[in-house]
Each structure stands twice: as structure tokens, then as C-alpha cells.
Design a protein around this motif. Structure first.
Motif, PDB file in Angstrom:
ATOM      1  N   ARG A 126       0.830  -1.199   0.000  1.00  0.00           N
ATOM      2  CA  ARG A 126       0.000   0.000   0.000  1.00  0.00           C
ATOM      3  C   ARG A 126       0.873   1.261   0.000  1.00  0.00           C
ATOM      4  O   ARG A 126       1.980   1.282   0.539  1.00  0.00           O
ATOM      5  CB  ARG A 126      -0.931   0.018   1.207  1.00  0.00           C
ATOM      6  N   ILE A 127       0.335   2.308  -0.607  1.00  0.00           N
ATOM      7  CA  ILE A 127       1.044   3.583  -0.669  1.00  0.00           C
ATOM      8  C   ILE A 127       0.941   4.266   0.691  1.00  0.00           C
ATOM      9  O   ILE A 127      -0.149   4.496   1.211  1.00  0.00           O
ATOM     10  CB  ILE A 127       0.457   4.491  -1.760  1.00  0.00           C
ATOM     11  N   ARG A 128       2.091   4.599   1.240  1.00  0.00           N
ATOM     12  CA  ARG A 128       2.119   5.267   2.538  1.00  0.00           C
ATOM     13  C   ARG A 128       2.391   6.768   2.391  1.00  0.00           C
ATOM     14  O   ARG A 128       1.916   7.578   3.167  1.00  0.00           O
ATOM     15  CB  ARG A 128       3.214   4.635   3.403  1.00  0.00           C
ATOM     16  N   THR A 129       3.210   7.105   1.376  1.00  0.00           N
ATOM     17  CA  THR A 129       3.643   8.494   1.206  1.00  0.00           C
ATOM     18  C   THR A 129       3.843   8.780  -0.278  1.00  0.00           C
ATOM     19  O   THR A 129       4.151   7.870  -1.058  1.00  0.00           O
ATOM     20  CB  THR A 129       4.968   8.746   1.956  1.00  0.00           C
ATOM     21  N   PHE A 130       3.675  10.030  -0.662  1.00  0.00           N
ATOM     22  CA  PHE A 130       4.083  10.501  -1.982  1.00  0.00           C
ATOM     23  C   PHE A 130       5.184  11.539  -1.786  1.00  0.00           C
ATOM     24  O   PHE A 130       5.037  12.471  -0.992  1.00  0.00           O
ATOM     25  CB  PHE A 130       2.923  11.151  -2.741  1.00  0.00           C
ATOM     26  N   GLU A 131       6.280  11.367  -2.523  1.00  0.00           N
ATOM     27  CA  GLU A 131       7.330  12.376  -2.488  1.00  0.00           C
ATOM     28  C   GLU A 131       7.059  13.402  -3.576  1.00  0.00           C
ATOM     29  O   GLU A 131       6.877  13.048  -4.748  1.00  0.00           O
ATOM     30  CB  GLU A 131       8.703  11.751  -2.691  1.00  0.00           C
ATOM     31  N   ALA A 132       7.033  14.674  -3.195  1.00  0.00           N
ATOM     32  CA  ALA A 132       6.773  15.757  -4.147  1.00  0.00           C
ATOM     33  C   ALA A 132       8.059  16.118  -4.874  1.00  0.00           C
ATOM     34  O   ALA A 132       9.075  16.412  -4.254  1.00  0.00           O
ATOM     35  CB  ALA A 132       6.214  16.972  -3.413  1.00  0.00           C
ATOM     36  N   LEU A 133       8.017  16.110  -6.207  1.00  0.00           N
ATOM     37  CA  LEU A 133       9.176  16.406  -7.038  1.00  0.00           C
ATOM     38  C   LEU A 133       8.793  17.484  -8.051  1.00  0.00           C
ATOM     39  O   LEU A 133       7.748  17.394  -8.696  1.00  0.00           O
ATOM     40  CB  LEU A 133       9.652  15.145  -7.769  1.00  0.00           C
ATOM     41  N   VAL A 134       9.632  18.491  -8.198  1.00  0.00           N
ATOM     42  CA  VAL A 134       9.318  19.590  -9.091  1.00  0.00           C
ATOM     43  C   VAL A 134       9.734  19.247 -10.522  1.00  0.00           C
ATOM     44  O   VAL A 134      10.764  18.606 -10.754  1.00  0.00           O
ATOM     45  CB  VAL A 134      10.009  20.893  -8.617  1.00  0.00           C
ATOM     46  N   ARG A 135       8.929  19.678 -11.464  1.00  0.00           N
ATOM     47  CA  ARG A 135       9.208  19.504 -12.885  1.00  0.00           C
ATOM     48  C   ARG A 135       9.016  20.853 -13.580  1.00  0.00           C
ATOM     49  O   ARG A 135       8.119  21.622 -13.244  1.00  0.00           O
ATOM     50  CB  ARG A 135       8.269  18.456 -13.515  1.00  0.00           C
TER      51      ARG A 135
END
Length: 653
Positions: A424-433
Motif C-alpha cells: 500500500r502507498i504510505r507516502t508521496f514524495e513531491a518532485l518539481v518539474r
């Protein structure tokens, strides 16, 4: 023989007096004139002292202090009028008259000021009044002892009259603290007298020499071109030497300009003090002078930077010389029992290849040094034309990046971090584009370093945090969002407030935000970093240590700061050196995390074999292309929806 020593001292004293008597009346006149130089400084000092006296009188509400303040004002005005009215250049004003008038005013002012400060101690006024007056009196005595060193009796008289009453009052109180103050003052007075005497001797001898020889002018030129700490040429001396060298060389001559920057020298000053820092600079200067070829100009360009301008035979000779310089600087040195190792970055430019004049050569060496530092420091880089193109490119990116934030050309993508046990997904890492309207997508490794070097990272980082928090607020409450922070962003004023505002505006629970920091943040023991982490931890924000194992790894960071998660760098999972040793490192980190009740994230997972390996090693979370690439916010929401609906199919963004 010991009995003869007092007589020897008497003879030495008589000799000094004889020398003083031989000083010409013109020299004495010039020394007295130094008292009347810059009357503005006299006025400023008097204004500050008188103002302090009136403030002290107002706070203490004592008539005696008001009287003292008024008396100081009268004396100060009289001194300023005398300084402006008695011209030391006028033949009608004798040296004795000028000196006597100055003495009366100086001694009167110092005595009243010293007695006023002593009075505040004796009557037991408030601490702030005592500190205000004592500090002013001591500062005045110390300052004028140097300013008026041209006439030693005046300097010593003012110092004594402003300081001795304070010491006597301090002893009279019988308080241990004041007794310590009195002792300190008694030690201070002879020290300042020694300094004033040294200044006086220098002034007297210099002026006397100027009267008898024109060599003083040449000497002053040398001093103006010499660094006082290292004895090397300073910036002016370097410029002079470069001009002279360029005027005398042949067309086929080869020269090298080597620009040296001591890495992290600020830490030496901060940890060991500036005196030790000066000794390190002197030692580096000595080593540079020893290793450079004959005919070289070795200079301290400023701060912790040195510039060497020297003759060479060819490029290979320059490379060998730069290598020797680098090795010489980095050799260990011992200062007051401390073993120090200084690292340095070098930028090298050659004449005529990299520039036909000194200005171009300096620019080329500076640019080479810049690349040496951004390449990881502790390196030597020779200039090449691509550096100029790269600089232009970086400046272009900087300008466009500022505009891109305003034009909303930047986007936030999200890469899931998955629970290795449940999937299961626990976290999303935010990445800039960054999707440039003309150049297409620009990689983060192109614009993030530029943003850090130029300070744009602070604005960019705050924007990323705000956008990520806004999107995360729409997810289920058990899913968190991770945001990478730059050290520059953390150390910027109001950094924690910016994070709190982003959370408040997005309506996101602080417990659902994870801030990822790298080990490089802790190389400098910065109070701002500690305060930032503590303030946000107190409201529930979590912290993760990113890229663990690739920087200045230390268990001390983990022990000192409240990390909830450690991310093992991808080089241990899918790098070219993956093997038995990297597996052992992952196991050790995972075991440590289990003991400390911390999550361990394995980055860079691309295959099922890697997933199984890190799971077996003890990692609890995984991130990588095996699970999903970084995806836009709507696809991140889709992944969560599919997961909640029970769809176990692996979705690749």
C-alpha cells in the motif's frame, strides 16, 4: 651581575629620553597636530558620551547625574570650539599652547566621565545605569588612548582619569563581581598604555624618518600593497605587480594565474577564533611562498582567498605547479596543539591561452575556481571555453526560473513510497518539474543547483511546499506527503514560518507532512537548523534523513535530531557497486532503524529481485520505478483510488 641590572635599566631610560629630546620641534608639532585631526570624531564621541550620561540621569532620576551630564556637555562644547578655533597650521598658535588647551579639555572630560561612572556604582543605581556609564567610560578611555597616542601623556592621562575612578569605586563596594571588574581595569590600563606607547613610538619614528629621508614615501607604498596578516601582497600589490609584469614580458612568454579559495575556512574562525585563523592564513602564505617559482607574485586577495601570478614554461608546468600548491596547502599543520587540515579549491587560467590581458585572465581564473567549488570543492580546475558558455547558460536559467515561478510553468509530480509488506502507498514524495514553453522539459539537476547558488531556491522551495500541501490535503488521511528541503531554504529567515503558513493555507495536518533533508545540512553546526527542526517537530511535522550513506554520515545526526525515517540512497540498491558490501550496509541500517523504531526506505527499486532483497534486509518502505514513476497529481489520486478499490494491478505512470 644581577645588581647591575637596575643601573642598566636607568641607562636605557636615559638613552630613550635623549632620543626623545633629539626629536625636532617640527616632529613634535606634527604629533600635536594629530590631536586636532578629524574634529568630527571628537564631536561624535562627545555626543555619544553626553547622550549616555543624560539617559543614565533620566533612568536613575538623580540630580547629581544631571549635573554631571550638563558638565560633560559644557566641556564637550568647549573642546569642540577649541578644536575648530585653534588651527594647528597657524604659526600664531604655538605647540605648547595647542597641547595645553587640549590637555585641559581632555583631562577634564575624562575625569568627569570616570567619576560619574564611579558614582553610579557607589550609590547603587540600577544595573542598566551602571553598565551604561561604566561601558561608556571604559570605551572612551580605551578609544582615546589609541586616538591620542601622538601625545603619550595625554593618552595615558585620559585613560587613567576615565578608568581609575571606576576601579576604586568597584573595590570600595566590596562586591566580588565589582572587585573582579576593578582588577580587570587595573590589568587593562597597563595593557592599553603599552599599546599607546607602541603607537606613539611608531608615529614619532615614522614622522622623524619622514623629516630626514624621502624613503618613507616608498615605505608607505609598500605597506599599502602588503597584507598585514600574511605579509604577502594584497589586492593593490597584486594589481601593481601584474601591471609591471605585463609591461616587461615578451610576446612569447607564458604566465599562470592561480586563484585559491580555502574551503570552509569560516569554521576555523568560528570554532577556534580569529587569532588562530590568522595564524592558519600566515602558515598557508608561507607554504605558498616556498613552493612557488622565482619571479612569482603571491598575494592574499582577501578573506580566505589567495592569488598567485607566476611564470611558467607550458601547460604541463602549470599543472605540476598547481598540484604541488594543492598538496602543500592540504598538508596538516599544528596550531597551539591543534592538528588542522585545510582543504582548498583552485582555479587556473593561462596566458596567452585563456586571456591576453590581466582582467580577462582574472575573470577566467575566477570562473575556473567557481567550477572547482561547485564540483565538490577540494579540486583544481583549469579554465576552458565551455565554462563561459556554462555560466551564460546558468544565468539564463536563473532569469527564466524566476519568471517560470510567476508564469506557473513549474509542476509538482508525486512518486509513491510503498509499504513493502502490504504493497500500500504510505507516502508521496513531491518532485518539481519544469516544462519550458520553448526548450521543453528541463531536468531538476539543471535548474536546482542554479536555484541553490543564486538563492532562488528559497522562493522555489516555499512554492513547492505550498503546492504539495494543497494537493495532499485532498488525499486520504493515512497518506502523507514528503518534500525535499535545501539547506539554504532551512537557514533562510522565517523558514519555519513559511512551512507553517503552507500547512495552514492548505488545511493539512502537520503530522501528514514529511520534510526530507540531506546529511550536508549538518556539516555546519547551525543554530538556525536546530531551531527549525525543533519548532516544526513540536507541531507534529516529521523529518526524514535523505540519501543516507552518501554524504558526511554520522550517527550523531540521528541521535540529535528527531528523525522518523531514513532513506537509504539508491546507489546501495541499484548502483554499479551493488554487492555483498552494499547488502551488509543496508542490513545494518535496517537493523538500526528497527531498534530506534524508525522507518527505513530503500530508494531506486526497479526490479522484483531488488524489492525482495531490501525486504529481506529489513527495509520497511520502498520507492522506485518498480512501483511507479513520479506522476501528476491527478494520476497520484488515481493510484490511491485504485488501491482503495482493491485493484492490485501495478500502475506505472
Amino acid at each position: 651581575m644581577k645588581a647591575l641590572r637596575p643601573f642598566a635599566k636607568v641607562r636605557a631610560l636615559h638613552k630613550r629620553r635623549d632620543r626623545s629630546d633629539k626629536v625636532s620641534a617640527r616632529v613634535q608639532r606634527m604629533l600635536v597636530k594629530s590631536l586636532y585631526a578629524q574634529p568630527s570624531s571628537l564631536a561624535i564621541g562627545a555626543l555619544a558620551t553626553v547622550s549616555a550620561a543624560f539617559v543614565a540621569a533620566w533612568i536613575a532620576d538623580r540630580n547629581e547625574l544631571y549635573i554631571a551630564a550638563i558638565l560633560l556637555s559644557v566641556i564637550a562644547v568647549a573642546r569642540i570650539v577649541a578644536a575648530l578655533g585653534l588651527s594647528p597650521d597657524s604659526e600664531g598658535n604655538s605647540t605648547a599652547k595647542l597641547e595645553f588647551v587640549y590637555e585641559v579639555g581632555a583631562f577634564s572630560f575624562a575625569l568627569v566621565l570616570g567619576c560619574t561612572a564611579a558614582f553610579t556604582i557607589l550609590i547603587g543605581t540600577t544595573t542598566q545605569v551602571e553598565v551604561l556609564m561604566v561601558a561608556n567610560a571604559l570605551g572612551y578611555g580605551i578609544g582615546v588612548s589609541a586616538r591620542n597616542a601622538g601625545r603619550l601623556t595625554i593618552a595615558i592621562g585620559q585613560l587613567s582619569l576615565s578608568c581609575v575612578p571606576i576601579a576604586l569605586a568597584a573595590f570600595w563596594t566590596g562586591s566580588p563581581g565589582f572587585i573582579a571588574l576593578g582588577l580587570t581595569i587595573l590589568l587593562l590600563i597597563p595593557a592599553m598604555i603599552s599599546i599607546a606607547s607602541n603607537i606613539f613610538n611608531v608615529l614619532r619614528d615614522s614622522i622623524a624618518s619622514a623629516e630626514t629621508s624621502a624613503k618613507l614615501a616608498d615605505r608607505m607604498k609598500i605597506l599599502a600593497r602588503t597584507d598585514v596578516v600574511t605579509g604577502l601582497a594584497n589586492r593593490a600589490g597584486l594589481n601593481h605587480a601584474m601591471v609591471e609584469t605585463m609591461m616587461s614580458i615578451d610576446d612569447d612568454s607564458h604566465l599562470a594565474l592561480i586563484w585559491i579559495d580555502l574551503d570552509r575556512f569560516k569554521e576555523v574562525n568560528d570554532l577556534l577564533g580569529h587569532p588562530v585563523g590568522d595564524r592558519v592564513l600566515s602558515e598557508v602564505a608561507r607554504r605558498l611562498s616556498d613552493v612557488c617559482p622565482e619571479g612569482s607574485t603571491v598575494s592574499r586577495f582577501g578573506g580566505d582567498e589567495f592569488v598567485i601570478f607566476c611564470p611558467i614554461t607550458d601547460r604541463k608546468h602549470a599543472e605540476l605547479l598547481a598540484s604541488e600548491i594543492h598538496a602543500e596547502i592540504m598538508g596538516p599543520m599544528r596550531i597551539d596543539g591543534d592538528r588542522l587540515e585545510v582543504r582548498a579549491s583552485l582555479g587556473v587560467a593561462l596566458l596567452p591561452e585563456d586571456g591576453a590581458d590581466t582582467d580577462t585572465l582574472m575573470q577566467s581564473a575566477d570562473l575556473a575556481l567557481y567550477h572547482a567549488k561547485i564540483g565538490g570543492r577540494g579540486q583544481t580546475r583549469f579554465f576552458d571555453a565551455s565554462m563561459t558558455r556554462d555560466l551564460v547558460r546558468r544565468r539564463e536559467i536563473e532569469d527564466e526560473l524566476r519568471a517560470a515561478i510567476q508564469r506557473e510553468e513549474l509542476s509538482i509530480f508525486f512518486q509513491p513510497i510503498v509499504d513493502l509488506e502490504t504493497g500500500r502507498i504510505r507516502t508521496f514524495e513531491a518532485l518539481v518539474r519544469w516544462f519550458h514553453p520553448v526548450k521543453g522539459e528541463l531536468r531538476p539537476d539543471e535548474f536546482i543547483p542554479v536555484a541553490e547558488e543564486t538563492g532562488v531556491i528559497v522562493t522555489l522551495g516555499n512554492w513547492i511546499t505550498a503546492q504539495a500541501a494543497r494537493v495532499a490535503a485532498t488525499w486520504p488521511e493515512d497518506v502523507t506527503v514528503a518534500v525535499n528541503l535545501s539547506p539554504l531554504q532551512i537557514r533562510a529567515p522565517g523558514a519555519a514560518l513559511g512551512i507553517r503558513n503552507a500547512l495552514r493555507e492548505a488545511g493539512l495536518d502537520p503530522h501528514r507532512l514529511e520534510l526530507e533533508v540531506t546529511e550536508s545540512l549538518f556539516v555546519e553546526d547551525n543554530h538556525a537548523t536546530s531551531n527549525f527542526i525543533q519548532e516544526l517537530s513540536d507541531i507534529g511535522v516529521k523529518f526524514a534523513l535523505d540519501d543516507f550513506g552518501t554524504g558526511y554520515s554520522s550517527l550523531g545526526y540521528i541521535n540529535k535530531y528527531p528523525f522518523n525515517k531514513i532513506k537509504v540512497d539508491r546507489s546501495f540498491v541499484s548502483g554499479k557497486n551493488v554487492g555483498r558490501k552494499s547488502d551488509a550496509i543496508i542490513r545494518a541500517v535496517a537493523e538500526m532503524g528497527s531498534t530506534l523504531e524508525m522507518e527505513i526506505v530503500a530508494e531506486g527499486l526497479e526490479t522484483i529481485d531488488q524489492v525482495e532483497a531490501v525486504l529481506e534486509a529489513g527495509c520497511t518502505l520502498g520507492q522506485g520505478f518498480y512501483f511507479s514513476r513520479a506522476v501528476p497529481d491527478y494520476l497520484a489520486a488515481m493510484l490511491l483510488t485504485q488501491e482503495r478499490e482493491g485493484d492490485t494491478k501495478k500502475v506505472v505512470g
